[in-house]
Design an enzyme around this catalytic site. Sequence first.
Site, PDB file in Angstrom:
ATOM      1  N   ASP A  93      13.801  -6.839 -15.341  1.00  0.00           N
ATOM      2  CA  ASP A  93      14.549  -6.682 -16.600  1.00  0.00           C
ATOM      3  C   ASP A  93      14.045  -7.679 -17.653  1.00  0.00           C
ATOM      4  O   ASP A  93      14.079  -7.395 -18.848  1.00  0.00           O
ATOM      5  CB  ASP A  93      16.046  -6.947 -16.369  1.00  0.00           C
ATOM      6  CG  ASP A  93      16.774  -5.727 -15.820  1.00  0.00           C
ATOM      7  OD1 ASP A  93      16.173  -4.643 -15.771  1.00  0.00           O
ATOM      8  OD2 ASP A  93      17.955  -5.877 -15.448  1.00  0.00           O
ATOM      9  N   GLU A 136       4.351  -3.048 -13.411  1.00  0.00           N
ATOM     10  CA  GLU A 136       5.788  -3.375 -13.544  1.00  0.00           C
ATOM     11  C   GLU A 136       6.617  -2.095 -13.665  1.00  0.00           C
ATOM     12  O   GLU A 136       7.588  -2.030 -14.413  1.00  0.00           O
ATOM     13  CB  GLU A 136       6.045  -4.374 -14.680  1.00  0.00           C
ATOM     14  CG  GLU A 136       5.476  -5.724 -14.317  1.00  0.00           C
ATOM     15  CD  GLU A 136       6.196  -6.910 -14.927  1.00  0.00           C
ATOM     16  OE1 GLU A 136       7.382  -6.812 -15.262  1.00  0.00           O
ATOM     17  OE2 GLU A 136       5.537  -7.961 -15.039  1.00  0.00           O
ATOM     18  N   GLY A 137       6.183  -1.084 -12.906  1.00  0.00           N
ATOM     19  CA  GLY A 137       6.829   0.222 -12.928  1.00  0.00           C
ATOM     20  C   GLY A 137       6.091   1.135 -13.880  1.00  0.00           C
ATOM     21  O   GLY A 137       5.913   0.809 -15.053  1.00  0.00           O
ATOM     22  N   PRO A 148       0.813  -1.219   0.000  1.00  0.00           N
ATOM     23  CA  PRO A 148       0.000   0.000   0.000  1.00  0.00           C
ATOM     24  C   PRO A 148       0.850   1.274   0.000  1.00  0.00           C
ATOM     25  O   PRO A 148       0.528   2.237  -0.687  1.00  0.00           O
ATOM     26  CB  PRO A 148      -0.810  -0.122   1.299  1.00  0.00           C
ATOM     27  CG  PRO A 148      -0.912  -1.600   1.542  1.00  0.00           C
ATOM     28  CD  PRO A 148       0.359  -2.196   1.019  1.00  0.00           C
ATOM     29  N   GLY A 200     -15.890   5.932 -34.656  1.00  0.00           N
ATOM     30  CA  GLY A 200     -16.892   6.957 -34.373  1.00  0.00           C
ATOM     31  C   GLY A 200     -17.692   6.598 -33.133  1.00  0.00           C
ATOM     32  O   GLY A 200     -17.151   6.029 -32.183  1.00  0.00           O
ATOM     33  N   GLY A 229       5.034   1.596  -3.686  1.00  0.00           N
ATOM     34  CA  GLY A 229       4.719   1.282  -5.090  1.00  0.00           C
ATOM     35  C   GLY A 229       5.961   1.505  -5.931  1.00  0.00           C
ATOM     36  O   GLY A 229       6.812   0.626  -6.055  1.00  0.00           O
TER      37      GLY A 229
HETATM   38  C1  LIG Z   1      -4.004  -3.907 -12.015  1.00  0.00           C
HETATM   39  C2  LIG Z   1      -2.668  -3.877 -11.343  1.00  0.00           C
HETATM   40  C3  LIG Z   1      -1.934  -5.036 -11.236  1.00  0.00           C
HETATM   41  C4  LIG Z   1      -0.700  -5.033 -10.580  1.00  0.00           C
HETATM   42  N1  LIG Z   1      -0.008  -6.213 -10.419  1.00  0.00           N
HETATM   43  C5  LIG Z   1       1.067  -6.247  -9.589  1.00  0.00           C
HETATM   44  C6  LIG Z   1       1.668  -7.488  -9.234  1.00  0.00           C
HETATM   45  O1  LIG Z   1       1.264  -8.561  -9.692  1.00  0.00           O
HETATM   46  N2  LIG Z   1       2.705  -7.469  -8.346  1.00  0.00           N
HETATM   47  C7  LIG Z   1       3.179  -6.323  -7.800  1.00  0.00           C
HETATM   48  O2  LIG Z   1       4.108  -6.397  -6.995  1.00  0.00           O
HETATM   49  N3  LIG Z   1       2.637  -5.107  -8.127  1.00  0.00           N
HETATM   50  C8  LIG Z   1       1.587  -5.056  -8.997  1.00  0.00           C
HETATM   51  N4  LIG Z   1       1.007  -3.840  -9.325  1.00  0.00           N
HETATM   52  C9  LIG Z   1       1.521  -2.629  -8.704  1.00  0.00           C
HETATM   53  C10 LIG Z   1       2.153  -1.655  -9.688  1.00  0.00           C
HETATM   54  O3  LIG Z   1       3.405  -2.117 -10.096  1.00  0.00           O
HETATM   55  C11 LIG Z   1       2.192  -0.281  -8.991  1.00  0.00           C
HETATM   56  O4  LIG Z   1       0.871   0.205  -8.962  1.00  0.00           O
HETATM   57  C12 LIG Z   1       3.109   0.679  -9.685  1.00  0.00           C
HETATM   58  O5  LIG Z   1       4.443   0.285  -9.528  1.00  0.00           O
HETATM   59  C13 LIG Z   1       2.943   2.104  -9.157  1.00  0.00           C
HETATM   60  O6  LIG Z   1       2.947   2.163  -7.765  1.00  0.00           O
HETATM   61  P1  LIG Z   1       1.785   2.988  -7.039  1.00  0.00           P
HETATM   62  O7  LIG Z   1       0.505   2.501  -7.565  1.00  0.00           O
HETATM   63  O8  LIG Z   1       2.029   2.924  -5.577  1.00  0.00           O
HETATM   64  O9  LIG Z   1       1.978   4.471  -7.551  1.00  0.00           O
HETATM   65  P2  LIG Z   1       2.943   5.590  -6.892  1.00  0.00           P
HETATM   66  O10 LIG Z   1       4.311   5.038  -6.741  1.00  0.00           O
HETATM   67  O11 LIG Z   1       2.281   6.147  -5.691  1.00  0.00           O
HETATM   68  O12 LIG Z   1       2.984   6.669  -8.037  1.00  0.00           O
HETATM   69  C14 LIG Z   1       2.025   7.718  -8.176  1.00  0.00           C
HETATM   70  C15 LIG Z   1       2.467   8.606  -9.350  1.00  0.00           C
HETATM   71  O13 LIG Z   1       3.733   9.210  -9.048  1.00  0.00           O
HETATM   72  C16 LIG Z   1       4.660   8.904 -10.084  1.00  0.00           C
HETATM   73  N5  LIG Z   1       5.993   8.769  -9.510  1.00  0.00           N
HETATM   74  C17 LIG Z   1       6.359   8.064  -8.401  1.00  0.00           C
HETATM   75  N6  LIG Z   1       7.675   8.159  -8.200  1.00  0.00           N
HETATM   76  C18 LIG Z   1       8.180   8.927  -9.211  1.00  0.00           C
HETATM   77  C19 LIG Z   1       9.484   9.370  -9.579  1.00  0.00           C
HETATM   78  N7  LIG Z   1      10.568   9.061  -8.866  1.00  0.00           N
HETATM   79  N8  LIG Z   1       9.603  10.159 -10.683  1.00  0.00           N
HETATM   80  C20 LIG Z   1       8.519  10.485 -11.428  1.00  0.00           C
HETATM   81  N9  LIG Z   1       7.259  10.070 -11.137  1.00  0.00           N
HETATM   82  C21 LIG Z   1       7.101   9.308 -10.054  1.00  0.00           C
HETATM   83  C22 LIG Z   1       4.172   7.594 -10.671  1.00  0.00           C
HETATM   84  O14 LIG Z   1       4.693   7.365 -11.967  1.00  0.00           O
HETATM   85  C23 LIG Z   1       2.681   7.800 -10.642  1.00  0.00           C
HETATM   86  O15 LIG Z   1       2.271   8.566 -11.752  1.00  0.00           O
HETATM   87  C24 LIG Z   1      -0.192  -3.821 -10.037  1.00  0.00           C
HETATM   88  C25 LIG Z   1      -0.938  -2.638 -10.171  1.00  0.00           C
HETATM   89  C26 LIG Z   1      -2.165  -2.653 -10.784  1.00  0.00           C
HETATM   90  C27 LIG Z   1      -2.959  -1.385 -10.864  1.00  0.00           C
END
Ligand SMILES: Cc1cc2nc3c(=O)[nH]c(=O)nc-3n(C[C@H](O)[C@H](O)[C@H](O)COP(=O)(O)OP(=O)(O)OC[C@H]3O[C@@H](n4cnc5c(N)ncnc54)[C@H](O)[C@@H]3O)c2cc1C
Length: 374
Positions: free
Chosen positions: A229, A358-359, A117, A334, A120
């Site tokens: 990677d 995946e990032g 949570p 359309g 990310g």
């Molecule tokens: C449907 C779904 C399936 C997923 N499946 C998996 C899974 O199987 N296993 C797993 O481990 N994870 C999984 N994820 C997690 C996913 O990898 C993360 O949601 C993602 O890495 C972003 O993390 P966050 O949601 O906490 O966003 P945040 O990290 O809170 O980011 C919020 C915003 O800030 C931006 N941001 C954050 N840091 C920076 C930075 N340094 N520079 C510029 N911009 C930045 C982000 O790009 C984004 O726009 C899944 C997510 C979803 C929605």
Amino acid sequence: MLRETVRALADDKIAPRAAEVDETGEFPWDVYKALVDADMHAVHIPEEYGGAGADALATVIVIEEVARACASSSLIPAVNKLGTVPLLLVGSEELKRHYLEPTARGEGMFSYGLSEPDAGSDAAAMRTTAVRDGDHYVLNGTKRWITNAGVSEYYTVMAVTDPAAGARGISAFVVEKGDEGFSVGAKEKKLGIKGSPTRELYFDNCRIPAWRMIGDEGTGFKTALATLDHTRITIAAQALGIAQGALDYALGYVKERKQFGKPVADFQGVQFMLADMAMKLEAARQLTYAAAGKSERAMHGERVDDLTFFSSACKCAASDAAMDITVDAVQLLGGYGYTSDFPVERMMRDAKITQIYEGTNQIQRVVMARQLLK
Ligand SMILES: Cc1cc2nc3c(=O)[nH]c(=O)nc-3n(C[C@H](O)[C@H](O)[C@H](O)COP(=O)(O)OP(=O)(O)OC[C@H]3O[C@@H](n4cnc5c(N)ncnc54)[C@H](O)[C@@H]3O)c2cc1C
């Protein structure tokens, strides 16, 4: 030949189910069975562990063709790869035999638990802990957004074993669905990929044997990054497939749909859109295939210095292309494109996730810039 085989399977068994899977949000067990029967569900697992032994490029082609029909279903081969690459990279022989063989037989799928949570993009800030207790580890914490959670039997989970050591204090483990103290949350209500459940994982004094650690203690975060990677390339493949599905549908539609007394395909404004869509798609595809070649060589122990750049670049390029192409496909249909009577709005919703997981694509750009500047 591989592409033709997967496309035939996808046209026959996967595409006809895609709209219903999206509508009901049910995991498509029938599609899973069809993929298992064709040995396409975890196609990357080496033959020595009972798998089909597909190389990285062949795996990309399988994922691409499944995603062309149904993005949710393409997460079966993709996430089976994501969950098992840590084992393939650094797992003990015992661990590989124990988990890769049943996965190859289709007895269970693998998920990958990195995100939390509050961790990310900054995944190293994770708080789930694993404390050694004799010949066991005891896990506590919560993982979030875990693809195929609940339907998978096996979970690769990263947890903190040494809180003082930062990213070097993280280790990787295999957790099984039936382990005591392990449970999953409710399904997230999502914009797309609705047939692939996304759930939280809960660890409440979950006790697992120490032999289930993947690699050495403290190497879990390094393994997690090394895994990405290889697997960001599979997300690129998913994006390519979704985009190809949308382009193919739009191409058929504009030749049929008549306005001003002729097919809308005759208008140059429409033709230029089609040309741009195909150009972006093919550019992203060639970058992805080049990345897959590098991934395969790295998997065989070769040093490939630019794999990290290529995997981030292809994931970013293909997902951005998929978003553009699916939006344009909706435009080319359309008003009809805006309805669920046609598949392109689903493809547009499905494409969005490829820019996030995946990032995020900002993080891919951070990774690429770091590689350029180092
Ligand atoms: C449907 C779904 C399936 C997923 N499946 C998996 C899974 O199987 N296993 C797993 O481990 N994870 C999984 N994820 C997690 C996913 O990898 C993360 O949601 C993602 O890495 C972003 O993390 P966050 O949601 O906490 O966003 P945040 O990290 O809170 O980011 C919020 C915003 O800030 C931006 N941001 C954050 N840091 C920076 C930075 N340094 N520079 C510029 N911009 C930045 C982000 O790009 C984004 O726009 C899944 C997510 C979803 C929605």
